[in-house]
Design a protein around this motif. Sequence first.
Motif, PDB file in Angstrom:
ATOM      1  N   THR A  55       0.830  -1.210   0.000  1.00  0.00           N
ATOM      2  CA  THR A  55       0.000   0.000   0.000  1.00  0.00           C
ATOM      3  C   THR A  55       0.859   1.251   0.000  1.00  0.00           C
ATOM      4  OG1 THR A  55      -1.746  -1.169   1.195  1.00  0.00           O
ATOM      5  CG2 THR A  55      -1.817   1.239   1.207  1.00  0.00           C
ATOM      6  N   ALA A  56       1.921   1.236   0.798  1.00  0.00           N
ATOM      7  CA  ALA A  56       2.815   2.399   0.866  1.00  0.00           C
ATOM      8  C   ALA A  56       3.479   2.649  -0.481  1.00  0.00           C
ATOM      9  CB  ALA A  56       3.869   2.189   1.952  1.00  0.00           C
ATOM     10  N   ALA A 101       8.849   3.593 -12.241  1.00  0.00           N
ATOM     11  CA  ALA A 101       9.179   3.521 -10.813  1.00  0.00           C
ATOM     12  C   ALA A 101       8.502   2.331 -10.153  1.00  0.00           C
ATOM     13  CB  ALA A 101       8.762   4.815 -10.113  1.00  0.00           C
ATOM     14  N   SER A 102       7.291   1.989 -10.624  1.00  0.00           N
ATOM     15  CA  SER A 102       6.598   0.836 -10.041  1.00  0.00           C
ATOM     16  C   SER A 102       7.379  -0.449 -10.271  1.00  0.00           C
ATOM     17  CB  SER A 102       5.187   0.723 -10.627  1.00  0.00           C
ATOM     18  OG  SER A 102       5.213   0.269 -11.972  1.00  0.00           O
ATOM     19  N   LEU A 103       8.140  -0.501 -11.356  1.00  0.00           N
ATOM     20  CA  LEU A 103       9.013  -1.640 -11.612  1.00  0.00           C
ATOM     21  C   LEU A 103      10.284  -1.555 -10.784  1.00  0.00           C
ATOM     22  CD1 LEU A 103       8.752  -1.787 -15.519  1.00  0.00           C
ATOM     23  CD2 LEU A 103       7.553  -3.226 -13.885  1.00  0.00           C
ATOM     24  N   VAL A 129       3.964   5.716  -5.680  1.00  0.00           N
ATOM     25  CA  VAL A 129       3.884   5.797  -7.137  1.00  0.00           C
ATOM     26  C   VAL A 129       2.804   6.785  -7.569  1.00  0.00           C
ATOM     27  CG1 VAL A 129       3.268   4.506  -9.217  1.00  0.00           C
ATOM     28  CG2 VAL A 129       4.826   3.499  -7.551  1.00  0.00           C
ATOM     29  N   GLY A 130       1.649   6.759  -6.900  1.00  0.00           N
ATOM     30  CA  GLY A 130       0.581   7.699  -7.220  1.00  0.00           C
ATOM     31  C   GLY A 130       0.991   9.135  -6.962  1.00  0.00           C
ATOM     32  N   LEU A 131       1.635   9.377  -5.817  1.00  0.00           N
ATOM     33  CA  LEU A 131       2.089  10.728  -5.490  1.00  0.00           C
ATOM     34  C   LEU A 131       3.174  11.198  -6.451  1.00  0.00           C
ATOM     35  CD1 LEU A 131       2.183  10.627  -1.574  1.00  0.00           C
ATOM     36  CD2 LEU A 131       0.533  11.811  -3.042  1.00  0.00           C
ATOM     37  N   LEU A 132       3.999  10.266  -6.911  1.00  0.00           N
ATOM     38  CA  LEU A 132       5.037  10.624  -7.882  1.00  0.00           C
ATOM     39  C   LEU A 132       4.402  11.119  -9.183  1.00  0.00           C
ATOM     40  CD1 LEU A 132       8.014  10.677  -8.759  1.00  0.00           C
ATOM     41  CD2 LEU A 132       7.767   8.279  -9.446  1.00  0.00           C
TER      42      LEU A 132
END
Length: 344
Positions: free
Chosen positions: A2-3, A64-66, A8-11
């Motif tokens: 979750t963190a 970044a998610s990767l 990633v969303g905030l990025l």
Amino acid sequence: MTAQLVIVGLLALGLSLALPVVVKPLLKRWGVVDIPNHRSSHSTVVVRGMGMAVAVAILVALAASLAIGLVAVDRSLILVVIGMVGAAATLGWIEDLRGLSVRVRAGAQLMIGVVGTIVLATTIEDSSYWWIPVGAVAVATYINAANFMDGINGISGMHGVVVGLFYSWAGVLSDQLWLTVAGLVVAAAFAGFLPWNLGRGFVFLGDVGSYLLGASIAAIAVTGLLAGVYLEYLLSPVLIYLADTFTTFLRRARRGERLAVAHRQHVYQRLTDTGLNHVQVAVLVSVLSALTGAAGFVAATAPAPLAVSASLFAAAVVALYLYSPRIVRAITRRRTAVDAGSGE
């Protein structure tokens, strides 16, 4: 997890909010501006091409998610989405800078869909190569739908937010983390664009941005479909956009009009002609898209009677949208008549 998802969303949100500070002066220097014509819903010269900032935000956040290991098992699917989105944004940027013929644009859009779907069919088990023409047409169609619908302030940004959130939730329901991440990133990045599009010194996405929006949604949808996500999850949030695009196309074709010529006949454009402002129309389109999306999510897994009811509700919402200019005009005339009568 979750963190990491929040990071990633905030990025994506942060980059989309911050990058225009750098990108806007560059666009002015390069002369990437939108000059009003008879199709336009604005009357002043406006900087366009800000989709470049949104594209960077989406691509960096997905990468970044990767990099942080958020998406590990399905990293190949995210890579395909990155490739398709990046290629479409590049095509749109070339269109913004120098222009391309209709034939070249259409061919390139189809090629993005073909190559992307081939990679997906190779990557995803039990996938058939018969999906290739479907993927190609879907990608090209929705890139153009997003481009056609990008004519008023707020509409594209809100559409990206609404569809992205639905796709992210579809990932949760389908237990496909890549879809949750991709949808969230798209929603966050287009949310970051909205203040720039709706603010006092507003800017436009340009073709780079509308191609980005269309390709992001289409790439995620095609990937999700081949990965086994319910069609209702993927199709229902975009029904309003598709209905507006196809009915306008058919109406113009029936009249024998030149389809490549700019016009102001989309439902959302006719709504602005009734006196509604850009934000009101954009909110209306977004709310109705959310309603069809919610109906589709219910229809996907509900018992037959409820699924049929949800499908009929979605159809009614689409019909309401298509007839909304007439409805608004009728309400306006009635109010005018009442006001005139009370004035006497």
